[in-house]
Write a protein that holds these residues in place. Structure first.
Motif, PDB file in Angstrom:
ATOM      1  N   PRO A   1     -14.316 -20.624  14.082  1.00 49.36           N
ATOM      2  CA  PRO A   1     -15.570 -19.038  14.228  1.00 49.36           C
ATOM      3  C   PRO A   1     -16.551 -19.206  15.394  1.00 49.36           C
ATOM      4  CG  PRO A   1     -15.178 -19.771  12.132  1.00 49.36           C
ATOM      5  CD  PRO A   1     -14.641 -20.784  12.669  1.00 49.36           C
ATOM      6  N   HIS A   2     -16.132 -20.123  16.006  1.00 54.53           N
ATOM      7  CA  HIS A   2     -16.914 -20.585  16.805  1.00 54.53           C
ATOM      8  C   HIS A   2     -16.147 -20.530  18.396  1.00 54.53           C
ATOM      9  CE1 HIS A   2     -20.388 -21.797  14.215  1.00 54.53           C
ATOM     10  NE2 HIS A   2     -20.806 -21.041  14.654  1.00 54.53           N
ATOM     11  N   ILE A   3     -14.839 -20.122  18.560  1.00 49.82           N
ATOM     12  CA  ILE A   3     -14.539 -20.660  19.654  1.00 49.82           C
ATOM     13  C   ILE A   3     -15.344 -19.848  20.744  1.00 49.82           C
ATOM     14  CG2 ILE A   3     -12.908 -17.800  19.493  1.00 49.82           C
ATOM     15  CD1 ILE A   3     -10.857 -19.830  20.527  1.00 49.82           C
ATOM     16  N   CYS A   4     -14.867 -19.385  21.791  1.00 49.51           N
ATOM     17  CA  CYS A   4     -15.877 -19.834  22.963  1.00 49.51           C
ATOM     18  C   CYS A   4     -14.768 -18.009  23.257  1.00 49.51           C
ATOM     19  CB  CYS A   4     -14.979 -20.321  24.590  1.00 49.51           C
ATOM     20  SG  CYS A   4     -15.704 -20.096  26.125  1.00 49.51           S
ATOM     21  N   LEU A   5     -16.417 -17.204  23.124  1.00 43.79           N
ATOM     22  CA  LEU A   5     -16.760 -15.742  23.032  1.00 43.79           C
ATOM     23  C   LEU A   5     -16.164 -15.114  24.209  1.00 43.79           C
ATOM     24  CD1 LEU A   5     -17.701 -13.714  21.579  1.00 43.79           C
ATOM     25  CD2 LEU A   5     -20.592 -13.773  23.218  1.00 43.79           C
ATOM     26  N   GLY A   6     -16.603 -16.143  24.986  1.00 43.68           N
ATOM     27  CA  GLY A   6     -16.121 -15.060  26.474  1.00 43.68           C
ATOM     28  C   GLY A   6     -14.625 -15.678  27.379  1.00 43.68           C
TER      29      GLY A   6
ATOM     30  N   PHE B   1      -6.830 -35.679  19.814  1.00 47.35           N
ATOM     31  CA  PHE B   1      -5.922 -34.232  19.659  1.00 47.35           C
ATOM     32  C   PHE B   1      -5.244 -33.210  17.923  1.00 47.35           C
ATOM     33  CE2 PHE B   1      -3.459 -30.539  20.203  1.00 47.35           C
ATOM     34  CZ  PHE B   1      -3.653 -29.438  20.674  1.00 47.35           C
ATOM     35  N   GLN B   2      -4.926 -34.308  17.666  1.00 48.95           N
ATOM     36  CA  GLN B   2      -4.624 -34.063  16.450  1.00 48.95           C
ATOM     37  C   GLN B   2      -5.652 -33.911  15.109  1.00 48.95           C
ATOM     38  OE1 GLN B   2      -2.168 -31.395  15.257  1.00 48.95           O
ATOM     39  NE2 GLN B   2      -3.054 -30.687  13.650  1.00 48.95           N
ATOM     40  N   ALA B   3      -5.981 -35.015  15.076  1.00 53.18           N
ATOM     41  CA  ALA B   3      -7.797 -34.717  14.315  1.00 53.18           C
ATOM     42  C   ALA B   3      -8.523 -33.593  14.893  1.00 53.18           C
ATOM     43  CB  ALA B   3      -8.089 -36.756  14.494  1.00 53.18           C
ATOM     44  N   MET B   4      -8.790 -33.693  15.893  1.00 52.11           N
ATOM     45  CA  MET B   4      -9.906 -32.742  16.835  1.00 52.11           C
ATOM     46  C   MET B   4      -9.214 -31.363  15.603  1.00 52.11           C
ATOM     47  SD  MET B   4     -10.662 -33.382  20.150  1.00 52.11           S
ATOM     48  CE  MET B   4     -10.449 -34.936  20.950  1.00 52.11           C
ATOM     49  N   LYS B   5      -8.276 -30.697  15.493  1.00 48.61           N
ATOM     50  CA  LYS B   5      -7.887 -30.087  15.475  1.00 48.61           C
ATOM     51  C   LYS B   5      -7.845 -29.391  14.057  1.00 48.61           C
ATOM     52  CE  LYS B   5      -3.640 -27.737  16.316  1.00 48.61           C
ATOM     53  NZ  LYS B   5      -2.726 -27.012  16.507  1.00 48.61           N
ATOM     54  N   ASP B   6      -7.748 -30.619  12.704  1.00 48.24           N
ATOM     55  CA  ASP B   6      -7.648 -30.904  11.373  1.00 48.24           C
ATOM     56  C   ASP B   6      -9.106 -31.143  11.496  1.00 48.24           C
ATOM     57  OD1 ASP B   6      -4.990 -31.041  11.393  1.00 48.24           O
ATOM     58  OD2 ASP B   6      -5.052 -33.396  11.521  1.00 48.24           O
ATOM     59  N   LEU B   7     -10.083 -31.086  11.781  1.00 51.20           N
ATOM     60  CA  LEU B   7     -11.356 -31.630  11.260  1.00 51.20           C
ATOM     61  C   LEU B   7     -11.914 -30.007  11.862  1.00 51.20           C
ATOM     62  CD1 LEU B   7     -11.984 -35.169  11.933  1.00 51.20           C
ATOM     63  CD2 LEU B   7     -11.960 -34.164   9.986  1.00 51.20           C
ATOM     64  N   MET B   8     -11.691 -29.829  12.543  1.00 48.34           N
ATOM     65  CA  MET B   8     -12.308 -28.388  13.275  1.00 48.34           C
ATOM     66  C   MET B   8     -12.247 -27.249  12.165  1.00 48.34           C
ATOM     67  SD  MET B   8     -12.966 -29.085  17.317  1.00 48.34           S
ATOM     68  CE  MET B   8     -13.548 -27.307  17.759  1.00 48.34           C
ATOM     69  N   GLY B   9     -11.145 -27.496  11.986  1.00 51.63           N
ATOM     70  CA  GLY B   9     -10.317 -26.216  10.912  1.00 51.63           C
ATOM     71  C   GLY B   9     -11.292 -26.203   9.375  1.00 51.63           C
ATOM     72  N   MET B  10     -11.483 -27.769   9.474  1.00 50.46           N
ATOM     73  CA  MET B  10     -12.391 -27.424   8.329  1.00 50.46           C
ATOM     74  C   MET B  10     -13.647 -26.771   8.302  1.00 50.46           C
ATOM     75  SD  MET B  10     -12.221 -31.305   7.559  1.00 50.46           S
ATOM     76  CE  MET B  10      -9.823 -31.792   6.629  1.00 50.46           C
TER      77      MET B  10
ATOM     78  N   LEU C   1      -7.472 -27.472  23.559  1.00 49.29           N
ATOM     79  CA  LEU C   1      -8.731 -27.313  22.807  1.00 49.29           C
ATOM     80  C   LEU C   1      -9.817 -27.035  23.839  1.00 49.29           C
ATOM     81  CD1 LEU C   1      -8.423 -29.692  20.201  1.00 49.29           C
ATOM     82  CD2 LEU C   1      -7.968 -27.650  19.822  1.00 49.29           C
ATOM     83  N   GLY C   2      -9.685 -25.894  25.019  1.00 51.08           N
ATOM     84  CA  GLY C   2     -10.505 -26.087  25.860  1.00 51.08           C
ATOM     85  C   GLY C   2     -11.911 -25.357  25.753  1.00 51.08           C
ATOM     86  N   PHE C   3     -11.331 -23.905  24.869  1.00 47.41           N
ATOM     87  CA  PHE C   3     -11.794 -22.880  24.643  1.00 47.41           C
ATOM     88  C   PHE C   3     -12.782 -23.664  23.014  1.00 47.41           C
ATOM     89  CE2 PHE C   3     -10.079 -21.195  27.851  1.00 47.41           C
ATOM     90  CZ  PHE C   3     -11.228 -20.871  28.758  1.00 47.41           C
TER      91      PHE C   3
ATOM     92  N   MET D   1     -17.376 -28.348   7.456  1.00 43.29           N
ATOM     93  CA  MET D   1     -18.132 -28.993   9.218  1.00 43.29           C
ATOM     94  C   MET D   1     -19.240 -27.348  10.051  1.00 43.29           C
ATOM     95  SD  MET D   1     -16.924 -32.309  10.156  1.00 43.29           S
ATOM     96  CE  MET D   1     -15.871 -32.761   9.505  1.00 43.29           C
ATOM     97  N   HIS D   2     -19.988 -28.534   9.772  1.00 40.80           N
ATOM     98  CA  HIS D   2     -21.128 -27.051  10.776  1.00 40.80           C
ATOM     99  C   HIS D   2     -20.983 -27.469  12.410  1.00 40.80           C
ATOM    100  CE1 HIS D   2     -23.019 -24.302   6.898  1.00 40.80           C
ATOM    101  NE2 HIS D   2     -21.795 -24.889   7.068  1.00 40.80           N
ATOM    102  N   ILE D   3     -21.380 -26.558  13.034  1.00 38.10           N
ATOM    103  CA  ILE D   3     -22.195 -26.736  14.237  1.00 38.10           C
ATOM    104  C   ILE D   3     -23.382 -27.435  14.821  1.00 38.10           C
ATOM    105  CG2 ILE D   3     -22.856 -24.742  14.932  1.00 38.10           C
ATOM    106  CD1 ILE D   3     -20.369 -25.442  17.391  1.00 38.10           C
ATOM    107  N   ALA D   4     -23.699 -28.012  15.264  1.00 37.45           N
ATOM    108  CA  ALA D   4     -24.661 -28.992  15.253  1.00 37.45           C
ATOM    109  C   ALA D   4     -25.591 -28.994  15.535  1.00 37.45           C
ATOM    110  CB  ALA D   4     -23.519 -30.604  15.495  1.00 37.45           C
ATOM    111  N   HIS D   5     -25.523 -27.838  16.545  1.00 40.07           N
ATOM    112  CA  HIS D   5     -26.792 -27.771  17.553  1.00 40.07           C
ATOM    113  C   HIS D   5     -28.186 -28.417  16.963  1.00 40.07           C
ATOM    114  CE1 HIS D   5     -23.956 -25.466  19.528  1.00 40.07           C
ATOM    115  NE2 HIS D   5     -24.440 -24.864  20.371  1.00 40.07           N
ATOM    116  N   HIS D   6     -28.083 -28.182  16.006  1.00 40.96           N
ATOM    117  CA  HIS D   6     -29.995 -28.283  15.668  1.00 40.96           C
ATOM    118  C   HIS D   6     -29.657 -29.524  15.677  1.00 40.96           C
ATOM    119  CE1 HIS D   6     -30.195 -24.438  13.943  1.00 40.96           C
ATOM    120  NE2 HIS D   6     -29.231 -24.436  12.982  1.00 40.96           N
TER     121      HIS D   6
END
Length: 404
Positions: free
Chosen positions: A350-355, A49-58, A344-346, A62-67
């Motif tokens: 910057p990419h936190i769930c819009l809705g 959990f904490q590693a997710m928070k830390d890395l997603m905060g960079m 971290l369900g949402f 760290m860019h979203i990986a849809h491509h």
């Protein structure tokens, strides 16, 4: 310091059905081998959990990986691949912010609260139709609810839902990392494109479902010149329909599944919408529907591990809240724990769930009304599980109950 590719890491078979049906034991075992990292068939898993928070905060690294997902699925240049590559959620930095800023005002907490009465009305209408049956597939029932609300938010007739459902369901499976469904994804995007283009054309001719202002009015007002291009408008509308269908439906189904083992909690959901809100957060912590992926655009060193540039990282947000760095007694489903549920369900950043605010209102009102109308729900047959990566959840949840 070691490079991530030099580590001996636990392997997660995320593409296998038995993993999707019960991933928690795999994560518990993995923590014994490595405190925060593992491997899967398409990259590395960050399972702490904490590693997710830390890395997603960079956000700068760290860019979203849809491509990357499009690449791994063999979808480059296809209808679905183009839809994902050009979508708001695939963008990073200023490109993402420009598109999000256009649509975000429709999904603020205040706007979500304004739609509480609508949510209550929609779920009551659905229950009036479905509850007298005293047995049905809860997943199928739940699928009607959030998409009906999204249709009204956008300004489309809910009558279109039956013809769109197969396409919406298909697109919701896209991030399950199964290339064999690519033809189905392409057909679904083609279908949704034709529908959305017709919806926009009808509105431009003055045809509308209601005289009330709606989100389509707002989007058309910024269409052209320096605002949304026609292609961006179509892409954004497809995204909103898909988002309005899949995640909330799966969250409600997972919540009902958990409550089948806790009938006392279910009764409390009927009595107190505030308690229902706690159960939603506990569901998101315990087994929510979402996960996400990132690709780092620069070398990252974290906890003395080098993550080389262009590494694919998978973040299983759906069970992140069970680990010891998130909460004590993580394997217990307890909405009234002294420490509020951490999840971290949402998403995050910057990419936190819009809705997310609208989703919370929908599920609060929906499950509160359901618990009042469907008494003593019991499992009434077999069910399956969706692929773990992507939008996770149940495939079917047959119930029998006593109608109030």
């Amino acid at each position: 310091m070691q490079s991530i590719d030099e580590l001996e890491l636990p392997y997660f078979p995320t593409d296998q059905a038995d993993f999707a049906s019960d991933p928690a034991p795999w994560f518990a075992a993995a923590r014994e081998q490595h405190p925060w990292l593992g491997r899967c068939h398409f990259g590395y898993i960050v399972h702490d959990f904490q590693a997710m928070k830390d890395l997603m905060g960079m956000h700068d690294k760290m860019h979203i990986a849809h491509h990357r997902v499009v690449e791994l699925m063999g979808g480059r240049g296809t209808s679905w691949g183009n839809y994902i590559d050009e979508s708001m959620q695939a963008q990073n930095g200023p490109a993402h912010k420009r598109l999000r800023d256009i649509v975000a005002p429709a999904f603020t907490p205040r706007q979500a609260e304004k739609r509480r009465d609508m949510s209550r009305q929609v779920i009551r209408e659905l229950l009036d139709e479905w509850a007298p049956r005293e047995t049905f597939d809860f997943e199928e029932f739940a699928a009607q609810y959030p998409i009906t609300i999204m249709c009204r938010v956008i300004g489309a007739s809910p009558d279109v839902i039956p013809e769109l459902r197969d396409s919406l369901e298909a697109i919701g499976l896209a991030f399950g990392m199964d290339p064999s469904i690519l033809p189905r994804l392409n057909a679904a995007v083609d279908h949704m494109t034709v529908f959305v283009e017709a919806l926009v054309a009808a509105r431009r001719r003055g045809e509308r479902e209601s005289q009330e202002p709606d989100l389509l009015d707002d989007l058309l007002a910024v269409n052209g010149e320096d605002g949304l291009t026609d292609a961006e408008l179509v892409n954004l509308l497809i995204f909103l329909f898909v988002a309005g269908y899949d995640t909330s439906k799966n969250l409600m189904t997972l919540m009902m599944y958990a409550l089948l083992d806790h009938p006392d909690m279910y009764v409390k959901c009927a009595q107190d919408i505030g308690y229902c809100r706690k159960v939603i957060d506990e569901t998101l912590r315990f087994h929510g529907p979402t996960s996400t992926m990132r690709v780092n655009i620069a070398d990252v060193v974290y906890r003395d591990v080098l993550i080389p540039e262009d590494t694919t990282l998978f973040f299983p947000l759906n069970v992140a809240g069970r680990g010891p760095s998130a909460i004590e007694r993580g394997e217990e489903f307890d909405p009234e724990r002294a420490t509020p549920a951490a999840h971290l369900g949402f998403g995050r950043g910057p990419h936190i769930c819009l809705g997310m605010f609208l989703a919370k209102v929908q599920v609060e009102e929906g499950m509160h009304e359901i618990a009042q109308r469907l008494h003593n729900p019991q499992l009434a047959g077999e069910f399956g599980w969706r692929p773990y990566a992507g939008v996770w959840g149940l495939r079917g949840l047959p119930l029998r109950f006593e109608a109030a």
